[in-house]
Design an enzyme around this catalytic site. Structure first.
Site, PDB file in Angstrom:
ATOM      1  N   ASP A 298      -6.922  -2.840  -7.165  1.00  0.00           N
ATOM      2  CA  ASP A 298      -7.636  -3.325  -5.990  1.00  0.00           C
ATOM      3  C   ASP A 298      -7.954  -4.801  -6.164  1.00  0.00           C
ATOM      4  O   ASP A 298      -8.168  -5.280  -7.289  1.00  0.00           O
ATOM      5  CB  ASP A 298      -8.934  -2.542  -5.782  1.00  0.00           C
ATOM      6  CG  ASP A 298      -9.554  -2.829  -4.414  1.00  0.00           C
ATOM      7  OD1 ASP A 298      -9.117  -2.206  -3.428  1.00  0.00           O
ATOM      8  OD2 ASP A 298     -10.449  -3.695  -4.328  1.00  0.00           O
TER       9      ASP A 298
ATOM     10  N   ARG B  42      -6.614  11.525  -6.104  1.00  0.00           N
ATOM     11  CA  ARG B  42      -7.831  10.754  -5.859  1.00  0.00           C
ATOM     12  C   ARG B  42      -9.077  11.635  -5.969  1.00  0.00           C
ATOM     13  O   ARG B  42     -10.135  11.180  -6.422  1.00  0.00           O
ATOM     14  CB  ARG B  42      -7.740  10.111  -4.463  1.00  0.00           C
ATOM     15  CG  ARG B  42      -9.021   9.459  -3.952  1.00  0.00           C
ATOM     16  CD  ARG B  42      -9.381   8.234  -4.756  1.00  0.00           C
ATOM     17  NE  ARG B  42     -10.621   7.634  -4.275  1.00  0.00           N
ATOM     18  CZ  ARG B  42     -11.837   7.996  -4.672  1.00  0.00           C
ATOM     19  NH1 ARG B  42     -11.984   8.966  -5.559  1.00  0.00           N
ATOM     20  NH2 ARG B  42     -12.905   7.392  -4.186  1.00  0.00           N
TER      21      ARG B  42
ATOM     22  N   ARG C  42       0.818  -1.212   0.000  1.00  0.00           N
ATOM     23  CA  ARG C  42       0.000   0.000   0.000  1.00  0.00           C
ATOM     24  C   ARG C  42       0.851   1.261   0.000  1.00  0.00           C
ATOM     25  O   ARG C  42       0.433   2.299   0.519  1.00  0.00           O
ATOM     26  CB  ARG C  42      -0.979   0.001   1.170  1.00  0.00           C
ATOM     27  CG  ARG C  42      -2.115  -0.998   0.992  1.00  0.00           C
ATOM     28  CD  ARG C  42      -3.115  -0.926   2.124  1.00  0.00           C
ATOM     29  NE  ARG C  42      -4.223  -1.846   1.895  1.00  0.00           N
ATOM     30  CZ  ARG C  42      -5.082  -2.229   2.827  1.00  0.00           C
ATOM     31  NH1 ARG C  42      -4.961  -1.774   4.059  1.00  0.00           N
ATOM     32  NH2 ARG C  42      -6.066  -3.050   2.543  1.00  0.00           N
TER      33      ARG C  42
ATOM     34  N   TYR D 154     -15.407 -11.573   0.359  1.00  0.00           N
ATOM     35  CA  TYR D 154     -16.149 -10.365  -0.008  1.00  0.00           C
ATOM     36  C   TYR D 154     -17.335 -10.715  -0.910  1.00  0.00           C
ATOM     37  O   TYR D 154     -18.421 -10.148  -0.772  1.00  0.00           O
ATOM     38  CB  TYR D 154     -15.240  -9.379  -0.726  1.00  0.00           C
ATOM     39  CG  TYR D 154     -14.199  -8.734   0.151  1.00  0.00           C
ATOM     40  CD1 TYR D 154     -14.488  -7.579   0.872  1.00  0.00           C
ATOM     41  CD2 TYR D 154     -12.915  -9.265   0.249  1.00  0.00           C
ATOM     42  CE1 TYR D 154     -13.533  -6.971   1.678  1.00  0.00           C
ATOM     43  CE2 TYR D 154     -11.951  -8.667   1.044  1.00  0.00           C
ATOM     44  CZ  TYR D 154     -12.266  -7.520   1.757  1.00  0.00           C
ATOM     45  OH  TYR D 154     -11.316  -6.928   2.548  1.00  0.00           O
TER      46      TYR D 154
ATOM     47  N   ARG E 156      -2.582   6.620  -0.352  1.00  0.00           N
ATOM     48  CA  ARG E 156      -3.036   6.625   1.032  1.00  0.00           C
ATOM     49  C   ARG E 156      -2.337   7.671   1.896  1.00  0.00           C
ATOM     50  O   ARG E 156      -2.959   8.600   2.366  1.00  0.00           O
ATOM     51  CB  ARG E 156      -2.874   5.246   1.667  1.00  0.00           C
ATOM     52  CG  ARG E 156      -3.557   4.122   0.910  1.00  0.00           C
ATOM     53  CD  ARG E 156      -3.683   2.876   1.759  1.00  0.00           C
ATOM     54  NE  ARG E 156      -4.858   2.911   2.603  1.00  0.00           N
ATOM     55  CZ  ARG E 156      -5.067   2.076   3.608  1.00  0.00           C
ATOM     56  NH1 ARG E 156      -4.169   1.165   3.897  1.00  0.00           N
ATOM     57  NH2 ARG E 156      -6.165   2.153   4.328  1.00  0.00           N
TER      58      ARG E 156
END
Length: 346
Positions: free
Chosen positions: A76, A39, A26, A151, A30
């Site tokens: 992702d 973003r 990551r 998920y 972020r």
């Protein structure tokens, strides 16, 4: 004159080096202000991931700030269910949401088309590879089948209790879902390698809490099948497996899955890492991401401890989990500078 083999790839080939190569999970985004500004230009997170120009920029941003030895493509793990026809979206403050699981046959029918639907990730990789220096490796990745399945089954991020119960209650249906994900994931990784990824990583983020029998069935078997399919397609890029939270079962994983590198989480002991290294297996990890965020003398001491216990390699310096969004840039810079011997200005 041929281009130099990146330090990260040499580590994955089992070669001891003067220092471990370094990259952080990551690291793309972020914690960086330039990422947050980028973003804000995308209408939503999925659109961001599938916009090659923006995703390539997010991938390259930490490489401009820090002397990392590897760049991981900005994407992702839930792009595969999206490509298989299950609606995926992200809600602010809540994370990923997915519509109810479609019939397995419907998912199976979408496998062949799924890779094409993710061609934007391939374009992102090609863009990054064209700009990235030849001595810095480019890493592609995918979520591993069990983690992605949690998920898909639960429709959200959670403690995964429902998915684990499903593994016991509906083993044949789960196996069928995992088989679909194995095939789609293998094709996706092959596409990434052809687009410029020089190493590939399988993220099994939710490998904890599984009995030995279930771990073998829903983690080890699918991982081994993916590696076999990727190799059968002619891809020689090294593969890193990350069974996060597997604890004592990491060694069973290493024995059964022919990956080139084993990523270790925060709980990994020094002895475990040394045993894997003694077998010629490259290890990766396992600095606590919370400690990276905290900083201070405890972070410095842990970095020194890791360098002392595993520094003879083969080892890739990394975290046991991903960079946290509120991690101070100064802490990343200090750690990277200590490992690489290159002062980093923030």
């Amino acid at each position: 004159m041929s281009e130099p083999t990146p330090k990260l790839l040499r580590a994955l080939q089992g070669e001891p080096q003067d220092r471990p190569p370094i990259w952080f999970m990551r690291q793309a985004g972020r914690s960086l202000p330039e990422y947050r500004a980028l973003r804000a230009k995308a209408p939503d997170f999925i659109a961001f991931c599938l916009h090659p120009e923006m995703a390539a920029e997010a991938t390259l941003q930490p490489m401009r700030r820090f002397p990392m030895d590897g760049a991981i493509v900005f994407a992702d793990i839930l792009l595969i269910p999206l490509a298989l026809g299950q609606k995926v979206w992200f809600e602010a403050g809540e994370g990923p949401k997915l519509e109810p699981l479609p019939p397995i046959e419907s998912l199976r029918d979408q496998i062949e088309a799924s890779t094409g639907r993710l061609s934007a990730v391939g374009e992102t990789l090609s863009r990054v590879r064209a700009e990235l220096e030849p001595d810095r490796a480019l890493i592609g990745f995918a979520g591993a089948p069990w983690t992605v399945a949690t998920y898909m089954l639960e429709g959200r991020g959670s403690q995964r209790e429902e998915a684990r119960a499903f593994a016991y209650a509906e083993p044949e249906k789960l196996d069928a879902l995992l088989d679909v994900l194995v095939e789609a994931t293998a094709r996706y990784l092959v596409m990434q390698a052809k687009a410029g990824a020089q190493a590939l990583k399988l993220f099994e983020s939710w490998a904890e809490g599984l009995s030995e029998e279930v771990f073998e069935r829903i983690v080890v078997r699918p991982h081994a099948a993916i590696v076999e399919k990727v190799r059968a397609a002619g891809v020689t890029a090294p593969i890193i497996g990350f069974p996060r939270g597997a604890g004592a079962q990491v060694e069973n994983y290493a024995e059964a899955v022919p990956v080139n590198g084993i990523a270790l989480d925060t709980q990994a002991t020094a002895a475990l890492g040394r045993r894997l290294q003694a077998q010629g297996r490259c290890i990766q990890g396992a600095l606590d991401n919370l400690l990276l965020r905290q900083g201070g003398p405890a972070l410095d001491a842990r970095v020194e401890q890791l360098l002392a216990q595993w520094g003879d390699g083969p080892w890739i310096f990394n975290l046991g989990h991903g960079v946290m969004p509120d991690t101070p840039i100064e802490h990343i810079a200090r750690t990277v500078g200590r490992v690489t011997g290159k002062p980093v200005r923030t």
